[in-house]
Scaffold this motif. Structure first.
Motif, PDB file in Angstrom:
ATOM      1  N   GLN A 207       0.831  -1.193   0.000  1.00 19.64           N
ATOM      2  CA  GLN A 207       0.000   0.000   0.000  1.00 19.64           C
ATOM      3  C   GLN A 207       0.874   1.255   0.000  1.00 19.64           C
ATOM      4  OE1 GLN A 207      -2.438   0.380   3.482  1.00 19.64           O
ATOM      5  NE2 GLN A 207      -3.939   1.687   2.452  1.00 19.64           N
ATOM      6  N   TYR A 208       0.513   2.209  -0.878  1.00 20.34           N
ATOM      7  CA  TYR A 208       1.273   3.465  -0.915  1.00 20.34           C
ATOM      8  C   TYR A 208       1.059   4.227   0.388  1.00 20.34           C
ATOM      9  CZ  TYR A 208       2.486   8.282  -1.868  1.00 20.34           C
ATOM     10  OH  TYR A 208       3.023   9.535  -1.786  1.00 20.34           O
ATOM     11  N   THR A 209       2.118   4.830   0.891  1.00 21.22           N
ATOM     12  CA  THR A 209       2.019   5.641   2.094  1.00 21.22           C
ATOM     13  C   THR A 209       3.113   6.696   2.074  1.00 21.22           C
ATOM     14  OG1 THR A 209       1.873   5.545   4.521  1.00 21.22           O
ATOM     15  CG2 THR A 209       3.568   4.181   3.474  1.00 21.22           C
ATOM     16  N   THR A 210       3.066   7.615   3.011  1.00 21.39           N
ATOM     17  CA  THR A 210       4.151   8.574   3.221  1.00 21.39           C
ATOM     18  C   THR A 210       4.776   8.275   4.574  1.00 21.39           C
ATOM     19  OG1 THR A 210       2.571  10.176   4.131  1.00 21.39           O
ATOM     20  CG2 THR A 210       3.127  10.369   1.795  1.00 21.39           C
TER      21      THR A 210
ATOM     22  N   GLY B  13      11.276   6.882   9.734  1.00 23.82           N
ATOM     23  CA  GLY B  13      10.598   5.948   8.839  1.00 23.82           C
ATOM     24  C   GLY B  13       9.172   5.629   9.219  1.00 23.82           C
ATOM     25  N   SER B  14       8.645   6.272  10.249  1.00 25.93           N
ATOM     26  CA  SER B  14       7.277   5.992  10.673  1.00 25.93           C
ATOM     27  C   SER B  14       6.275   6.572   9.672  1.00 25.93           C
ATOM     28  CB  SER B  14       7.024   6.604  12.053  1.00 25.93           C
ATOM     29  OG  SER B  14       5.647   6.535  12.386  1.00 25.93           O
ATOM     30  N   ALA B  15       5.186   5.812   9.468  1.00 28.15           N
ATOM     31  CA  ALA B  15       4.118   6.307   8.592  1.00 28.15           C
ATOM     32  C   ALA B  15       3.144   7.201   9.349  1.00 28.15           C
ATOM     33  CB  ALA B  15       3.362   5.125   7.993  1.00 28.15           C
ATOM     34  N   TYR B  16       3.350   7.332  10.672  1.00 29.00           N
ATOM     35  CA  TYR B  16       2.431   8.119  11.495  1.00 29.00           C
ATOM     36  C   TYR B  16       2.821   9.592  11.440  1.00 29.00           C
ATOM     37  CZ  TYR B  16      -0.610   9.098  15.529  1.00 29.00           C
ATOM     38  OH  TYR B  16      -1.587   9.581  16.357  1.00 29.00           O
ATOM     39  N   THR B  17       2.536  10.218  10.319  1.00 29.22           N
ATOM     40  CA  THR B  17       2.828  11.639  10.125  1.00 29.22           C
ATOM     41  C   THR B  17       1.533  12.364   9.794  1.00 29.22           C
ATOM     42  OG1 THR B  17       3.254  11.486   7.742  1.00 29.22           O
ATOM     43  CG2 THR B  17       5.109  11.071   9.228  1.00 29.22           C
TER      44      THR B  17
ATOM     45  N   HIS C 207       4.260  31.303  10.604  1.00 26.35           N
ATOM     46  CA  HIS C 207       3.531  30.031  10.631  1.00 26.35           C
ATOM     47  C   HIS C 207       3.459  29.456   9.219  1.00 26.35           C
ATOM     48  CE1 HIS C 207      -0.162  32.004   9.077  1.00 26.35           C
ATOM     49  NE2 HIS C 207       0.256  33.037   9.818  1.00 26.35           N
ATOM     50  N   GLY C 208       3.325  28.174   9.168  1.00 26.09           N
ATOM     51  CA  GLY C 208       3.259  27.467   7.893  1.00 26.09           C
ATOM     52  C   GLY C 208       2.892  26.010   8.115  1.00 26.09           C
ATOM     53  N   MET C 209       2.541  25.336   7.027  1.00 24.76           N
ATOM     54  CA  MET C 209       2.147  23.940   7.101  1.00 24.76           C
ATOM     55  C   MET C 209       3.380  23.046   7.003  1.00 24.76           C
ATOM     56  SD  MET C 209      -1.065  24.217   7.562  1.00 24.76           S
ATOM     57  CE  MET C 209      -1.531  22.487   7.478  1.00 24.76           C
ATOM     58  N   ARG C 210       3.478  22.137   7.909  1.00 19.02           N
ATOM     59  CA  ARG C 210       4.564  21.157   7.912  1.00 19.02           C
ATOM     60  C   ARG C 210       3.993  19.789   8.296  1.00 19.02           C
ATOM     61  NH1 ARG C 210       6.488  24.998   6.020  1.00 19.02           N
ATOM     62  NH2 ARG C 210       8.550  25.931   6.335  1.00 19.02           N
ATOM     63  N   HIS C 211       4.722  18.732   7.889  1.00 19.27           N
ATOM     64  CA  HIS C 211       4.355  17.389   8.311  1.00 19.27           C
ATOM     65  C   HIS C 211       5.088  17.078   9.605  1.00 19.27           C
ATOM     66  CE1 HIS C 211       2.287  16.197   4.548  1.00 19.27           C
ATOM     67  NE2 HIS C 211       3.095  17.111   4.020  1.00 19.27           N
ATOM     68  N   VAL C 212       4.358  16.607  10.605  1.00 25.99           N
ATOM     69  CA  VAL C 212       4.926  16.321  11.917  1.00 25.99           C
ATOM     70  C   VAL C 212       4.835  14.816  12.178  1.00 25.99           C
ATOM     71  CG1 VAL C 212       4.804  16.742  14.393  1.00 25.99           C
ATOM     72  CG2 VAL C 212       4.269  18.589  12.776  1.00 25.99           C
ATOM     73  N   CYS C 213       5.974  14.227  12.536  1.00 27.17           N
ATOM     74  CA  CYS C 213       5.989  12.803  12.886  1.00 27.17           C
ATOM     75  C   CYS C 213       5.499  12.640  14.313  1.00 27.17           C
ATOM     76  CB  CYS C 213       7.408  12.247  12.750  1.00 27.17           C
ATOM     77  SG  CYS C 213       7.534  10.500  13.218  1.00 27.17           S
ATOM     78  N   GLN C 214       4.492  11.826  14.501  1.00 31.19           N
ATOM     79  CA  GLN C 214       3.910  11.618  15.826  1.00 31.19           C
ATOM     80  C   GLN C 214       4.730  10.660  16.679  1.00 31.19           C
ATOM     81  OE1 GLN C 214       1.014  13.613  16.382  1.00 31.19           O
ATOM     82  NE2 GLN C 214       1.905  14.292  14.433  1.00 31.19           N
TER      83      GLN C 214
END
Length: 328
Positions: free
Chosen positions: A81-84, A90-94, A139-146
């Motif tokens: 399955q495709y994921t980011t 390497g966690s997919a929980y972003t 401020h801005g949009m970023r991906h955060v790893c949980q």
């Protein structure tokens, strides 16, 4: 050789009961299957996908692109399955999140951590009151790893295995192109030739007093169930014959038939629909009392056949049919 199971699967296409074979992808596991083919194959046959591909390579089947899936390079499971994923751990929980940076102290945190009330913001780092007008806040949009709390502009693309849950970069996933399979015109004629030869053998044995059956399974002295093209038995004379139908048998085909016949306490008979066998097959037949017959185009069976050093150098029946169709 086309095994009894493969020939049964091809017969379903030839008689129109099955228009074509399509892949089925399990929505939960991503596993790919051809259930209609698998149902008709025997335990000794390869997987349905492998069987279909081998027949397509011989131009008996034609294929049409249907789907592309990825196979896990780790455990071999299908349907990744495709994921980011987080480029750090390497966690997919972003999660894509709006971040605030307090320019006075440099503290960076998600917007929700700055919210002290409606339109009221307090820096969780230095506890100073700030506003979102842009004077002391960026401020801005970023991906955060949980999992590791790192943040980044773009996550890495990845393929996640539904079985072992490992994540790989897309280039590491093994592509598998899935197709629908149907009989070619020459494949249709090829199947008809095999079935005609099989029917001729049944008629031959029946005329000689045998109770003959096509496409059947017989249990040997060892307890093994053997799927065979034709099996004939004369209880009165305590005589049995097992027959294999081949386009162009090789030594392995002949040896397999010999071993099955020994387990069934039957005489082995091989029918070539192309009229030729390898030298090694002829030698084994002479040594092990294996009868070879040649199927003619008019449906008759003859004892004459050609012996060649390498029968693969001659055209297959499918190639001959295709060539005949192309001629004006």
């Amino acid at each position: 050789m086309v095994s009894p199971g493969k020939l049964t699967a091809l017969t379903a296409l030839a008689d129109g009961s099955t228009p074509e074979y399509e892949p089925t992808i399990d929505p939960d596991t991503g596993a790919v299957s051809y259930p209609e083919v698998a149902r008709l194959l025997n335990d000794e046959d390869p997987t349905a996908f492998e069987a279909l591909e081998s027949l397509a390579r011989r131009d008996i089947l034609g294929k049409t692109f249907e789907e592309k899936v990825y196979v896990c390079p780790g455990c071999g499971a299908e349907g990744m399955q495709y994921t980011t994923a987080c480029p750090g751990c390497g966690s997919a929980y972003t999660i894509e999140t709006e971040l605030f940076e307090h320019l006075d102290c440099g503290h960076i945190a998600p917007r929700v951590e700055f919210e002290a009330g409606p339109n009221e913001f307090v820096c969780p780092g230095c506890e100073a009151t700030v506003d979102d007008s842009g004077e002391n806040i960026e401020h801005g949009m970023r991906h955060v790893c949980q999992d590791c709390d790192s943040y980044f502009e773009q996550p890495e693309h990845g393929l996640r295995c539904r079985e072992c849950t490992d994540i790989y970069v897309p280039s590491e996933g093994k592509e598998r192109v899935l197709c629908r399979y149907s009989l070619t015109d020459s494949g249709q004629r090829w199947v008809e030739t095999q079935l005609s030869a099989r029917e001729s053998v049944v008629e031959l044995l029946t005329d000689r007093g045998f109770d003959a059956s096509a496409n059947t399974t017989v249990q040997g002295d060892s307890g093994t169930e053997h799927p065979v093209h034709v099996y004939g038995e004369d209880e009165l004379l305590d005589s049995r014959i097992v027959v294999a139908i081949h386009e162009r048998p090789d030594r392995e085909d002949a040896a397999d038939l010999r071993d099955v016949a020994a387990d069934l306490d039957a005489r082995p008979m091989m029918v070539t629909t192309l009229g030729s066998v390898a030298t090694s097959v002829a030698s084994l037949a002479d040594r092990d009392d294996l009868r070879i017959l040649s199927a003619q185009t008019d449906g008759t069976l003859e004892r004459d056949y050609e012996v060649t050093d390498d029968p693969r150098t001659t055209q297959s029946l499918v190639q001959r049919i295709a060539s005949a169709v192309k001629q004006p």
